[in-house]
Scaffold this motif. Structure first.
Motif, PDB file in Angstrom:
ATOM      1  N   LEU A  99       0.815  -1.210   0.000  1.00  0.00           N
ATOM      2  CA  LEU A  99       0.000   0.000   0.000  1.00  0.00           C
ATOM      3  C   LEU A  99       0.852   1.265   0.000  1.00  0.00           C
ATOM      4  CD1 LEU A  99      -2.715  -1.061   2.628  1.00  0.00           C
ATOM      5  CD2 LEU A  99      -2.717  -1.388   0.147  1.00  0.00           C
ATOM      6  N   LEU A 100       2.039   1.203   0.609  1.00  0.00           N
ATOM      7  CA  LEU A 100       2.909   2.377   0.679  1.00  0.00           C
ATOM      8  C   LEU A 100       3.490   2.727  -0.684  1.00  0.00           C
ATOM      9  CD1 LEU A 100       4.864   1.594   3.969  1.00  0.00           C
ATOM     10  CD2 LEU A 100       3.340   3.542   3.587  1.00  0.00           C
ATOM     11  N   GLN A 101       3.769   1.716  -1.496  1.00  0.00           N
ATOM     12  CA  GLN A 101       4.423   1.960  -2.782  1.00  0.00           C
ATOM     13  C   GLN A 101       3.609   2.909  -3.674  1.00  0.00           C
ATOM     14  OE1 GLN A 101       3.832   0.949  -6.143  1.00  0.00           O
ATOM     15  NE2 GLN A 101       5.789   1.843  -6.786  1.00  0.00           N
ATOM     16  N   PRO A 102       2.310   2.659  -3.905  1.00  0.00           N
ATOM     17  CA  PRO A 102       1.550   3.615  -4.726  1.00  0.00           C
ATOM     18  C   PRO A 102       1.231   4.922  -3.986  1.00  0.00           C
ATOM     19  CG  PRO A 102       0.135   1.822  -3.975  1.00  0.00           C
ATOM     20  CD  PRO A 102       1.517   1.458  -3.581  1.00  0.00           C
ATOM     21  N   GLU A 103       1.095   4.869  -2.652  1.00  0.00           N
ATOM     22  CA  GLU A 103       0.744   6.068  -1.884  1.00  0.00           C
ATOM     23  C   GLU A 103       1.832   7.121  -1.962  1.00  0.00           C
ATOM     24  OE1 GLU A 103      -1.418   8.611   0.700  1.00  0.00           O
ATOM     25  OE2 GLU A 103      -2.020   6.845  -0.454  1.00  0.00           O
ATOM     26  N   PHE A 104       3.099   6.702  -1.839  1.00  0.00           N
ATOM     27  CA  PHE A 104       4.216   7.642  -1.844  1.00  0.00           C
ATOM     28  C   PHE A 104       5.082   7.517  -3.097  1.00  0.00           C
ATOM     29  CE2 PHE A 104       3.370   7.103   2.767  1.00  0.00           C
ATOM     30  CZ  PHE A 104       3.098   8.438   3.078  1.00  0.00           C
ATOM     31  N   ASP A 105       4.611   6.743  -4.079  1.00  0.00           N
ATOM     32  CA  ASP A 105       5.344   6.544  -5.335  1.00  0.00           C
ATOM     33  C   ASP A 105       6.787   6.117  -5.060  1.00  0.00           C
ATOM     34  OD1 ASP A 105       5.683   6.435  -8.080  1.00  0.00           O
ATOM     35  OD2 ASP A 105       6.307   8.540  -8.233  1.00  0.00           O
ATOM     36  N   LEU A 106       6.933   5.051  -4.277  1.00  0.00           N
ATOM     37  CA  LEU A 106       8.259   4.576  -3.896  1.00  0.00           C
ATOM     38  C   LEU A 106       8.862   3.738  -5.019  1.00  0.00           C
ATOM     39  CD1 LEU A 106       7.517   3.373  -0.228  1.00  0.00           C
ATOM     40  CD2 LEU A 106       8.429   5.588  -0.948  1.00  0.00           C
ATOM     41  N   ASP A 107      10.090   4.078  -5.413  1.00  0.00           N
ATOM     42  CA  ASP A 107      10.787   3.213  -6.347  1.00  0.00           C
ATOM     43  C   ASP A 107      11.497   2.110  -5.569  1.00  0.00           C
ATOM     44  OD1 ASP A 107      13.070   4.375  -5.224  1.00  0.00           O
ATOM     45  OD2 ASP A 107      13.363   5.762  -6.898  1.00  0.00           O
ATOM     46  N   SER A 108      12.212   1.216  -6.261  1.00  0.00           N
ATOM     47  CA  SER A 108      12.819   0.063  -5.592  1.00  0.00           C
ATOM     48  C   SER A 108      13.861   0.488  -4.559  1.00  0.00           C
ATOM     49  CB  SER A 108      13.464  -0.869  -6.627  1.00  0.00           C
ATOM     50  OG  SER A 108      14.457  -0.174  -7.379  1.00  0.00           O
ATOM     51  N   VAL A 109      14.571   1.595  -4.828  1.00  0.00           N
ATOM     52  CA  VAL A 109      15.580   2.077  -3.874  1.00  0.00           C
ATOM     53  C   VAL A 109      14.914   2.529  -2.583  1.00  0.00           C
ATOM     54  CG1 VAL A 109      17.354   3.819  -3.442  1.00  0.00           C
ATOM     55  CG2 VAL A 109      17.190   2.746  -5.695  1.00  0.00           C
ATOM     56  N   TRP A 110      13.827   3.284  -2.701  1.00  0.00           N
ATOM     57  CA  TRP A 110      13.129   3.755  -1.504  1.00  0.00           C
ATOM     58  C   TRP A 110      12.470   2.595  -0.751  1.00  0.00           C
ATOM     59  CZ3 TRP A 110      12.679   7.750   1.685  1.00  0.00           C
ATOM     60  CH2 TRP A 110      13.268   8.955   1.304  1.00  0.00           C
ATOM     61  N   GLU A 111      11.971   1.611  -1.478  1.00  0.00           N
ATOM     62  CA  GLU A 111      11.399   0.437  -0.815  1.00  0.00           C
ATOM     63  C   GLU A 111      12.448  -0.258   0.037  1.00  0.00           C
ATOM     64  OE1 GLU A 111       8.779  -2.353  -2.784  1.00  0.00           O
ATOM     65  OE2 GLU A 111       8.520  -0.956  -4.445  1.00  0.00           O
ATOM     66  N   GLU A 112      13.648  -0.455  -0.526  1.00  0.00           N
ATOM     67  CA  GLU A 112      14.727  -1.092   0.232  1.00  0.00           C
ATOM     68  C   GLU A 112      15.137  -0.233   1.425  1.00  0.00           C
ATOM     69  OE1 GLU A 112      17.987  -2.097  -2.290  1.00  0.00           O
ATOM     70  OE2 GLU A 112      17.021  -3.905  -3.061  1.00  0.00           O
TER      71      GLU A 112
END
Length: 607
Positions: free
Chosen positions: A87-100
């Motif tokens: 849910l966080l990925q689309p909410e804050f437009d996280l790319d793979s670097v930010w996810e890690e």
């Protein structure tokens, strides 16, 4: 209960004079002992007075419960992040670097503050560190619940890492120092039961809140503040560890705490034994000019071996693949061919439930069969489970559906099989499902405008046309059952032994002067390799394939099994002070006849 005897004194326990058998089951009762006449006296003419056995007081269980909430928070965070990230990925437009970064920030700060927790424990005590950890964790959870941007998200996750790092190295030590010897292993293992319980609760909440696409993640992350607040207020009314109090010269306070924990006023023998060790530690420290504790550990052979074994156990726990199950359980389940996201989340909750249930088995077994047999049996089962996973993924890869249609002119269209297609994070596999067959497969670039779909072609729609399936990160396979079986088997074997035993054993094997630092080193080892596995697993699956990664784990676990067989002695039934002596002498205490003989003697005496 101690089994050592002084040269001038004999301890008489509440045993029948004709048969070496406790009057009551040891699992529920502990015995008081009385001093008899000197060893040269006629014991038969002046028999010792047998005392009435005392039941274990409720206070010990209450203390362990509030301490183990730290374990619950540890488990909750590791379990909740995988679902929250969806849910966080689309909410804050996280790319793979930010996810890690968001996932790894907690682990990084936990490893740092696990090390800092060692000297901090020596300065402000076990209670002080635990109260601080719960307060910090509450603040981090609240910040995550109200986060407005990814910077707040990263800061909140980092704050959680501070609290988890401090609690994860302190709680097992606190419980071990307060618990009676015959319950110590079980109560420390309860901390790990709370860890798996936290993971299970987190997985269930992930499933429940996953339907709230806008604010579900706020509830997932913010609710962690509730148990941490309960621990904070509960610990305000709990005592400090008696061994830390004695080390600080606060003997009267330590006596009162021991009396509460033992349910009897007759605690002088235990008190004096700990005081003697503290005096000896103080004398040695004065002789060495108050040498740095870390340097002293590495210059003391027996303690150095203990740290090597303790850190080795924590390392093996992490590199045996447990966090590939807990952090990426939903992803692994999708790799097995389960394509519905919600179904994958709920199946991940099921695996966490298996982990929790079988940890209860570990709590029951630890004081019955001992630490060493439990951990060796557990790791052997983990080895077999990883073989099942490796074979399952290898069969799925070798029977991967072919790409038979071309729907784009890009890099994705150059792949010939589904397995190669999904290993590229920018591509997905679009196919038509006819019964159980897969036909008309194509590899297409992932769309950034759709929740789940291709940039063009048949799967560029939401919802998809009837019969069309979009597979991102997994391939359809007839061998999905092997992946699920391997996961369940893995947790069934891992949970009773390899899950709790590294924490239990590390809380027992260090002398008092090195206990905080030794546990800090081993806990930091756990978190460092936790971080390494979390950051490398998906990369490994792409570079050496998924099945290759699991074959790598098989090799690592085999080496770990050999190490544990050679290096780990049995600690069941011994006082913390007696455990210190197990690493003196033999380089391979696991094979030491003296260690095994001593353990067998303890068992024959009712321990």
């Amino acid at each position: 209960m101690s089994t050592d005897t002084d040269s001038d004194d004999i301890e008489f326990e509440a045993f029948s004079m004709t048969e070496k058998r406790p009057l009551v089951p040891e699992s529920r009762m502990e015995y008081q002992t009385v001093k008899a006449t000197p060893s040269h006296a006629n014991v038969q003419d002046d028999p010792p007075k047998q005392t009435v056995p005392q039941s274990t007081p409720t206070f010990v269980y209450t203390l362990s419960f509030f301490a183990a909430i730290g374990g619950f928070l540890f488990g909750y965070d590791t379990g909740v992040v995988s679902g929250a990230m969806l849910l966080l990925q689309p909410e804050f437009d996280l790319d793979s670097v930010w996810e890690e970064m968001v996932v790894s920030a907690t682990i990084l700060f936990a490893s740092i503050f696990a090390l800092i927790g060692g000297p901090l424990n020596d300065v402000i005590g076990r209670k002080g560190v635990t109260v601080t950890a719960s307060l910090v964790f509450t603040g981090g959870a609240v910040l995550l619940g109200v986060a407005q941007n990814k910077i707040m998200l990263l800061i909140g996750r980092s704050i959680l890492g501070v609290g988890i790092g401090l609690a994860s190295m302190t709680v097992p030590v606190y419980i071990a120092e307060c618990a009676p010897a015959h319950l110590r292993g079980r109560l420390v293992t309860v901390n790990n039961l709370f860890i798996t319980g936290g993971q299970f609760v987190a997985s269930v909440l992930d499933g429940g809140f996953s339907y709230d696409k806008k604010n579900g993640w706020r509830w997932m992350l913010g609710l962690a503040a509730v148990p941490s607040a309960v621990q904070f207020f509960g610990f305000l009314f709990l005592p400090e560890s008696p061994r830390w109090l004695i080390k600080r010269g606060r003997v009267n306070e330590a006596r009162q705490v021991l009396q509460k924990c033992r349910g009897t006023t007759d605690v002088e023998e235990e008190l004096n034994k700990v005081r003697e060790l503290c005096d000896e530690d103080q004398r040695i420290m004065e002789e060495t000019g108050k040498e740095n504790v870390l340097l002293k550990i590495f210059r003391t052979p027996s303690v150095r071996r203990a740290v090597l074994v303790g850190s080795g156990l924590q390392l093996i726990q992490q590199v045996s693949g447990i966090n590939t199950v807990m952090y990426y359980s939903a992803t692994i389940i999708q790799m097995t061919g389960i394509r519905d996201t919600s179904m994958a989340i709920w199946l991940a909750a099921m695996t966490a439930g298996v982990n929790f249930v079988f940890t209860i088995l570990g709590v029951w077994l630890v004081e019955r069969i001992g630490r060493r047999p439990l951990i060796l049996g557990s790791l052997t089962g983990v080895l077999l489970s990883l073989v099942v996973l490796a074979v399952g993924f290898q069969l799925a890869a070798f029977h991967s559906p072919p790409v038979t249609l071309t729907e784009s002119k890009d890099t994705c269209s150059t792949y010939s099989f589904c397995q190669h297609c999904i290993e590229d994070s920018h591509c997905g596999f679009c196919y038509t499902e006819v019964g159980k067959s897969t036909v008309n497969g194509s590899c297409v670039a992932v769309s950034s405008n759709l929740t789940s779909g291709a940039v063009q072609g048949r799967c560029n729609a939401d919802p998809l046309p009837r019969g069309q399936v979009w597979a991102k990160g997994f391939c359809p396979t007839d061998y999905s059952w092997m992946g699920l079986l391997g996961l369940v088997m893995y947790l069934m074997f891992f949970a009773p032994g390899m899950g709790p035993m590294p924490w239990t054993i590390n809380s027992e094997i260090y002398p008092l002067w090195a206990r905080s630092t030794g546990n800090a080193i081993s806990t930091a080892t756990n978190w460092i390799f936790n971080l390494c596995v979390a950051m490398s697993f998906l990369t490994l699956t792409k570079s050496i394939t998924t099945y290759g990664t699991y074959w790598l784990f098989v090799g690592i676990v085999f080496c770990g099994l050999v190490f544990i067989m050679a290096a780990l002695p049995e600690t069941k039934g011994r006082s913390l002070e007696e455990v210190e002596t197990l690493f003196q002498g033999s380089l391979c205490p696991g094979f030491s006849r003296k260690s095994q003989y001593s353990h067998n003697s303890l068992q024959s005496d009712g321990h």
